[in-house]
Design a protein around this motif. Structure first.
Motif, mmCIF file in Angstrom:
data_model
loop_
_atom_site.group_PDB
_atom_site.id
_atom_site.type_symbol
_atom_site.label_atom_id
_atom_site.label_comp_id
_atom_site.label_asym_id
_atom_site.label_seq_id
_atom_site.Cartn_x
_atom_site.Cartn_y
_atom_site.Cartn_z
ATOM 1 N N ALA A 32 -84.528 -30.129 37.324
ATOM 2 C CA ALA A 32 -84.900 -31.020 36.229
ATOM 3 C C ALA A 32 -85.014 -32.449 36.755
ATOM 4 C CB ALA A 32 -83.859 -30.950 35.119
ATOM 5 N N LYS A 65 -82.317 -29.062 28.025
ATOM 6 C CA LYS A 65 -83.200 -28.026 27.482
ATOM 7 C C LYS A 65 -83.076 -26.732 28.295
ATOM 8 C CE LYS A 65 -87.158 -28.994 25.652
ATOM 9 N NZ LYS A 65 -88.549 -29.450 25.435
ATOM 10 N N ILE A 66 -83.049 -26.853 29.611
ATOM 11 C CA ILE A 66 -82.873 -25.671 30.464
ATOM 12 C C ILE A 66 -81.536 -25.014 30.148
ATOM 13 C CG2 ILE A 66 -82.463 -24.905 32.845
ATOM 14 C CD1 ILE A 66 -84.540 -27.061 33.703
ATOM 15 N N THR A 123 -85.093 -35.017 34.567
ATOM 16 C CA THR A 123 -84.413 -35.873 33.592
ATOM 17 C C THR A 123 -83.216 -35.130 33.005
ATOM 18 O OG1 THR A 123 -85.655 -35.079 31.667
ATOM 19 C CG2 THR A 123 -86.613 -36.928 32.911
ATOM 20 N N GLU A 169 -82.556 -34.917 29.904
ATOM 21 C CA GLU A 169 -83.061 -34.202 28.724
ATOM 22 C C GLU A 169 -83.651 -32.848 29.113
ATOM 23 O OE1 GLU A 169 -82.889 -38.530 28.084
ATOM 24 O OE2 GLU A 169 -83.947 -37.355 29.573
ATOM 25 N N GLU A 170 -84.376 -32.828 30.211
ATOM 26 C CA GLU A 170 -84.945 -31.574 30.714
ATOM 27 C C GLU A 170 -83.832 -30.615 31.115
ATOM 28 O OE1 GLU A 170 -88.057 -30.170 34.220
ATOM 29 O OE2 GLU A 170 -87.868 -32.288 33.762
#
Length: 116
Positions: free
Chosen positions: A26, A34-35, A28, A30-31
């Motif tokens: 990732a 999400k993962i 970020t 945030e990414e």
């Protein structure tokens, strides 16, 4: 693996995949969150930069650990750890590696953390 420097992620990926590590990458926090929310298999370790836009590595680790209590954490930083990760805290979760990181040091430290 979370870092806002794509080149560093690429170097680390090329160093770890041949050793059999399965990596989720990732750019970020945030990414990464999400993962973490959607990935259905186990995640053993979070390797994250400390200083990133919008969220630091410590806050990211806290969010990841809410869902995955057993995840081990390794922080990477180009700054002094006492000024970044542990500022104002008595407890020092995870370990940190000082950037620039030597690949052999990274491999050895990850192995130690995973085997612990």
């Amino acid at each position: 693996m979370v870092d806002d420097e794509p080149i560093l992620l690429s170097i680390i990926e090329r160093a770890l995949r041949p050793l059999g590590y399965r990596l989720l990458i990732a750019l970020t926090p945030e990414e990464a969150i999400k993962i973490n929310e959607t990935y259905e298999e186990d995640i053993d370790l979070l390797l994250t930069d400390v200083i990133m836009p919008k969220m630091n590595g410590k806050d990211l680790a806290d969010k990841i650990l809410l869902k995955r209590h057993g995840v081990k954490v390794v922080f990477m930083t180009g700054y002094l750890a006492e000024n970044t990760i542990y500022k104002g805290q008595d407890e020092k979760p995870g370990i940190y590696l000082q950037k620039p990181i030597r690949i052999n040091t990274l491999r050895q430290k990850l192995r130690e953390v995973l085997d612990d």
